[in-house]
Motif scaffolding. Structure first.
Motif, PDB file in Angstrom:
ATOM      1  N   ILE A  93      -4.177  -5.165   7.885  1.00  0.00           N
ATOM      2  CA  ILE A  93      -3.297  -4.175   7.387  1.00  0.00           C
ATOM      3  C   ILE A  93      -2.154  -3.940   8.484  1.00  0.00           C
ATOM      4  O   ILE A  93      -2.450  -3.516   9.678  1.00  0.00           O
TER       5      ILE A  93
ATOM      6  N   GLU B 262      -8.696   0.535  10.335  1.00  0.00           N
ATOM      7  CA  GLU B 262      -7.891  -0.133  11.432  1.00  0.00           C
ATOM      8  C   GLU B 262      -8.303   0.144  13.166  1.00  0.00           C
ATOM      9  O   GLU B 262      -8.579  -0.768  13.757  1.00  0.00           O
TER      10      GLU B 262
ATOM     11  N   TYR C 111      -6.813   3.878   5.585  1.00  0.00           N
ATOM     12  CA  TYR C 111      -6.772   2.535   5.980  1.00  0.00           C
ATOM     13  C   TYR C 111      -6.264   2.518   7.691  1.00  0.00           C
ATOM     14  O   TYR C 111      -6.705   1.945   8.297  1.00  0.00           O
TER      15      TYR C 111
ATOM     16  N   ILE D 235       0.991  -1.105   0.073  1.00  0.00           N
ATOM     17  CA  ILE D 235       0.066  -0.156   0.161  1.00  0.00           C
ATOM     18  C   ILE D 235       0.857   1.396   0.058  1.00  0.00           C
ATOM     19  O   ILE D 235       1.510   1.523   0.689  1.00  0.00           O
TER      20      ILE D 235
ATOM     21  N   SER E  43      -1.204  -4.874   3.026  1.00  0.00           N
ATOM     22  CA  SER E  43      -2.447  -5.824   3.496  1.00  0.00           C
ATOM     23  C   SER E  43      -1.783  -7.355   3.460  1.00  0.00           C
ATOM     24  O   SER E  43      -0.825  -7.787   2.971  1.00  0.00           O
TER      25      SER E  43
END
Length: 392
Positions: A170, A193, A189, A73, A126
């Protein structure tokens, strides 16, 4: 979105993944045999230990093939929606031999990613586990990133089969920055999370979950079993909002809907005993069974010169810490050659067994425990110092 790399212009990023397979010395396995008898416990431990030997070969290859996958990512480039670019799914490739150690056996694997300048610098990845067993992901390192050297990821987290999670796991790099300075491609992201960690306050917590939501202490009693076992709820009021506990989400009791039924206490998986601690816990737990083990050795294997289940003198008590109890080494080899028994039956000259670490109170002086000062200290530091009363 997953096909951003042009094979004609891409370079290779080399990665190293360090993980630990599920170990039979896991704390859950220890507690699962706590209600068994001595012989059943010993048999179960030896069977489990034998599984370790048989699993060393299989464990190092179980993660190869198409069993563990990762996607990079980007922390500097975004897609049309403003999220960090996600690379193609790549699987672990080659096992890198490491030195196995009891309770903390680490395995290293290599992995390679296609990369080009349009992807930018990876700031997260990921992770998917396609195997049936969980494992402990220790760390990931990306090397050979053009103009950026390497990127480190300290993970230290258990990863279960991907079907156990609503979204892929992640992990973020070790770069530190304030919330307002989070790279824009990683903001989405990070928020996802955080949602996973906070939970939604509903449902029964599962072993593999990583949810840190909290509840009052409403599971101290069991009114359904007996009215005398009913207990008040601790915490949650405006006057006394605390204490709090990690929420388990068990069903309410029939007689008191505000109380939960007693049961398994949920602990987020990453907060449970690790390999080293569970190994020590099991080792010293077995040693604490010596009052049952020694009479068993006496009656089955050989005759020990002392009264079963009791000490004849203070010297015999000190021998547990200074000399140990002698046991012929050939018996150990007949029981098992595994390293765990070498620690349980710790030896210095091949003959000592069940040698406990000496208590701190007698390290300086063997008679320190007999003084009034030490007795007073133990009372004050005990489980209920309020029982101390002035002599009249």
């Amino acid at each position: 979105m997953f096909g951003i790399f042009d094979k004609n212009h891409s370079q290779k990023i080399k990665g190293t993944v360090v993980l630990m397979p599920k170990n039979v010395l896991d704390f859950n396995d220890v507690t699962s045999i706590k209600s068994a008898g001595l012989l059943e416990v010993a048999g179960g431990i030896l069977d489990a230990a034998a599984d370790v030997v048989g699993g060393i070969v299989d464990g190092t290859t179980a993660f190869l093939g198409r069993n563990v996958a990762m996607r990079l990512i980007s922390a500097t480039k975004t897609d049309a929606s403003g999220k960090g670019l996600i690379g193609k799914e790549v699987f672990l490739e080659k096992y890198l031999p490491t030195l196995p150690t009891l309770g903390a056996r680490q395995d290293a694997f290599s992995i390679h990613f296609d990369w080009d300048a349009e992807f930018g610098i990876p700031g997260a990845f990921s992770f998917r586990n396609y195997t049936q067993d969980e494992f402990f992901l220790v760390s990931v390192t990306f090397d050979d990133i053009p103009n950026h050297n390497s990127v480190q990821f300290v993970c230290n987290s258990w990863v279960y089969n991907f079907k156990s999670y609503k979204t892929d796991r992640i992990f973020f790099s070790n770069d530190t920055y304030l919330l307002s300075q989070t790279p824009a491609p990683l903001v989405y992201y990070r928020q996802e999370e955080l949602k996973s960690l906070r939970g939604d306050g509903t449902g029964l917590r599962k072993e593999w979950e990583r949810v840190y939501d909290y509840d009052v202490y409403n599971d101290l009693g069991n009114p359904d079993k007996d009215a005398k076992l009913a207990r008040p709820i601790l915490g949650g009021s405006s006057t006394y909002p605390y204490p709090r506990r990690v929420r388990s989400g068990r069903k309410p009791t029939t007689k008191d809907p505000k109380s939960e039924k007693p049961g398994v206490i949920y602990v987020p998986r990453d907060e449970n005993f690790g390999h080293l601690k569970s190994s020590d816990f099991l080792t010293y737990g077995i040693k604490s069974l010596s009052q049952n083990v020694l009479p068993l050795f006496k009656s089955v294997i050989f005759d020990l010169n002392f009264t079963p289940n009791e000490f004849d003198s203070f010297d015999e008590v000190r021998d547990l810490y200074e000399g140990g109890i002698e046991l012929p080494t050939h018996i150990l080899s007949q029981i098992s050659p595994l390293p765990v028994l070498k620690e349980i039956f710790r030896t210095e000259d091949g003959e000592q067994v069940l040698k406990f670490p000496p208590p701190h109170v007698i390290k300086v002086s063997k008679s320190a425990w007999m003084t009034d000062e030490e007795f007073g200290r133990e009372m004050i530091a005990g489980v209920n110092p309020c029982v101390i009363r002035l002599l009249k």
